[in-house]
Design a protein around this motif. Structure first.
Motif, PDB file in Angstrom:
ATOM      1  N   ASN A 112     -30.266  -9.124  13.097  1.00  0.00           N
ATOM      2  CA  ASN A 112     -29.749 -10.029  14.132  1.00  0.00           C
ATOM      3  C   ASN A 112     -30.842 -10.465  15.113  1.00  0.00           C
TER       4      ASN A 112
ATOM      5  N   ASP B  73     -27.187   1.925   9.196  1.00  0.00           N
ATOM      6  CA  ASP B  73     -26.802   0.547   8.887  1.00  0.00           C
ATOM      7  C   ASP B  73     -26.801  -0.317  10.143  1.00  0.00           C
ATOM      8  N   GLN B  74     -26.302   0.261  11.224  1.00  0.00           N
ATOM      9  CA  GLN B  74     -26.220  -0.512  12.466  1.00  0.00           C
ATOM     10  C   GLN B  74     -27.599  -0.896  12.996  1.00  0.00           C
TER      11      GLN B  74
ATOM     12  N   LEU C 185     -30.108  -3.353   1.739  1.00  0.00           N
ATOM     13  CA  LEU C 185     -29.580  -2.335   2.652  1.00  0.00           C
ATOM     14  C   LEU C 185     -29.392  -0.965   2.035  1.00  0.00           C
TER      15      LEU C 185
ATOM     16  N   GLU D 113     -28.778  -3.714  10.870  1.00  0.00           N
ATOM     17  CA  GLU D 113     -28.056  -4.933  11.244  1.00  0.00           C
ATOM     18  C   GLU D 113     -28.621  -5.530  12.532  1.00  0.00           C
TER      19      GLU D 113
ATOM     20  N   GLU E 254     -33.661 -10.687   6.309  1.00  0.00           N
ATOM     21  CA  GLU E 254     -32.342 -10.515   5.701  1.00  0.00           C
ATOM     22  C   GLU E 254     -32.448 -10.041   4.258  1.00  0.00           C
TER      23      GLU E 254
END
Lengths: 237, 237, 237, 237
Positions: free
Chosen positions: C149, C141-142, C159, C145, C155
């Motif tokens: 970013n 997930d990180q 996920l 993300e 976007e």
DNA sequence: GATGAATGAGTATTCATTCAT
DNA sequence: TATGAATGAATACTCATTCAT
């Protein structure tokens, strides 16, 4: 053919019955000899010549097996008591027979009393009254009822209080006598029977007028107990 | 310095004494609440705020701890009984007091009876008489002795048979009353006292056969009639 | 003296810590080698050189011990994954690193997957998500993300669907590769990365449509031809 | 008479078949509801209305019964999948149908996945591929083969890697969706289909020359995967 | 004295499997 | 075929007791 099948069925049943008896015999022996905690299911199975698992086909668990063993004891006691009591005698005589029988039996198989206490324990409930004990206790009640019906005993006799005194005394005495290795003590029984004097209806009393000294004491005692009973009732209301 | 040391020693002793009490309190609570088998040394230690190992500095093992707990109970009972009995009264009155006290106490702390049975069990021996119970039992004996000395009771009274009936009745009754959730029952006590009638020595009897006797008879008759009518009422309800 | 005490304390702690590790090592080995059902607490204790009872000082029961073993595995995996991923790379590169690491690790310790399924089972609930797995999953997930970013990923990327596909593919592939006794397969990883193509934001695309594009096409064409010939070769073998 | 006998035989067979079905139904229900460990042969027998011993006439042991139950599940799944897929559609459409069917079925009967893992375990071997699963997996393979034959898919498609990703993703997603109590999620399926883009042969490509941007990405992705596959092969040699 | 970590013996209970009928 | 009574191996877990600090 139906005969043969019935025969087989019969044999089967008999076998199972025999096995059940074998288990109970073994369980009784082991529980009696080693106490509840000292007893293992393995030992019972060994003595009954069956596998451990088989025990559980006949009894849900150790506690239940104990309950059956204890229940059996009291059932047998009931049978014996009914035989020991001659209902044609005056009730006091019957009570003496019952007390004698009870005391003798308890002295001989006193271990069963301890097992009985353990069998009564249920998880959660404080104690539990085994049905077979209830039946046994009825033997006493029946004698009293008979006595009242025959006008040998007063209706004022407080049944369950007397019952508790009767069985309580004998059980406690049995323990003591056991410890002293005494087989039997008639005094205990006689002592107990005094309790019933106040409720004894003296047929002769109407006939003879002379109020003897003894009679006075007896009358007083009877009054006192009856009064206590009445007060009790009142207090509970 | 000796003062300080004695001070310390004193404090130390008090501390130990307090810890001992703490342990006994905890043990009593747990044994009473959970039964012998449900009780673990760990739980007792936890409630006494000490380490498990410490228990063994004060008591050899679980069985001994139980024995002390039970012994304490009977010691306390002895104290209470001595207080409850007024030795200046006629013995029958004293016996009534003792019976009342005993029955009440047992009903309130009936769990202790069960623990007592367990504490009596010794490996090998069939049962064992706890010294503290013996002491308690002496309270009864002393009343009887007193009665005999005072010529209130006949020497013919069979001491231990009566004692067994006395305690046996009360213990058994306590169990029953517990089950019925009754706090106390005077009938049981009164019933029990009947047992001593045959051994009661009527001082007036030998000395005077005067007019009071007639009066007694008259009063008795009056009371009997009243009682009979009350019982009748009760029976009709 | 305080140093010595602190030393001792330290030693004590270290000892306990060492014992805990010893238990986990033993448990991991046995669970891995024999499976959940094949594993006995006795064997774990034996291998950890401690008594059976001691196991229960450290872990409530077998199921809990299993959960810890499995949790540890995933915690270690998390550590390794964080090390394996270079967050300065483009996210696709990071995902490739993570996928490679995950696949390799699972192939090597595939037994843990089976244990994980067993550890997730709770009595009553259908399944249970171990916290340590959740943490591990966060690594993926990180990265995503981060990608979003950094405007490397759209976007719009769904996920958790992508996450499930990611881990699901790798786990399943690991099983297959294990069966075929293959240590690693890059194709699986590459295949997986295709999934992210639609969400890749081409920074150059919007800005310039210049000559580099032509060149890219030319180069692509050249590579395609070479590839085709290689595949042809392969097909003929 | 031969007719009657054949009739009987037929009936007999039908009876056996019915009993077999009854057993499998019962076993499936119990395994599903209680899990492998929670299931007892006795309970299965009870629900199938047969004796315990009879189970062993139909299935060697519990493990085998489980394997049959699980095998049945996958066999049914195969049937359903073949029905669900319309082979006249473009392969991507067929894959979408298969994925949708598979995901839906797994979500609905997710317990079977857990049972499948347990059925695969063999004593000694690390894992075991159930034949019925192999057959099921062939459904996917056939679609791919069809696609290659029809020139809808490139021969370069790495079959089993894609297959693992396909089924792995869906199985894992099914678990997640189950946990979230979601009946179905199209995104997962769509996501999965992206994987096949690189191998999609664009019939239009020859017709139209203009290499769009998208096309570049697609071509790159395709190349990357093919290269990975080639490198893999080389590494294994 | 105090601690509490460590011990390990001890056992009720379950259940897959068998086999006499 | 069918039965179901009998088997007995197998094991997680408890807890009274000990003993090194």
């Amino acid at each position: 053919m139906s005969a043969s099948s019935s025969q087989t069925k019969n044999t089967q049943r008999e076998r199972l019955e025999a096995k059940e008896q074998s288990i109970l015999k073994a369980a009784t022996d082991v529980f009696t000899a080693l106490g509840v905690d000292g007893t293992t299911m393995a030992e019972i199975a060994r003595r009954a010549h069956i596998a451990e698992g088989t025990l559980y086909l006949y009894h849900k668990n150790k506690q239940d097996l104990l309950a059956v063993v204890v229940g059996n004891f009291w059932a047998e006691l009931t049978k014996g008591a009914l035989t020991a009591v001659d209902s044609s005698l005056p009730v006091i005589g019957q009570l003496k027979q019952l007390a004698t029988y009870h005391l003798t039996a308890l002295i001989q198989q006193f271990d069963m009393v301890g097992l009985t206490y353990r069998a009564r324990l249920r998880h959660g409930e404080p104690e539990y009254q085994l049905p077979k004990i209830r039946e046994y206790v009825r033997v006493f009640d029946q004698i009293i009822e008979r006595g009242i019906n025959r006008k040998e005993l007063s209706e004022a006799l407080p049944l369950w209080q007397c019952r508790d005194v009767f069985y309580g005394s004998l059980e406690y005495s049995a323990r003591t006598l056991r410890l002293r290795e005494i087989q039997f003590d008639l005094t205990v029984v006689e002592q107990l029977l005094v309790m019933f004097q106040p409720y004894k209806i003296n047929e002769a009393s109407a006939a003879k007028a002379g109020p003897s000294e003894t009679s006075t004491n007896t009358r007083l005692a009877r009054i006192e107990v009856q009064l206590a009973s009445l007060l009790q009732e009142k207090a509970q209301r």
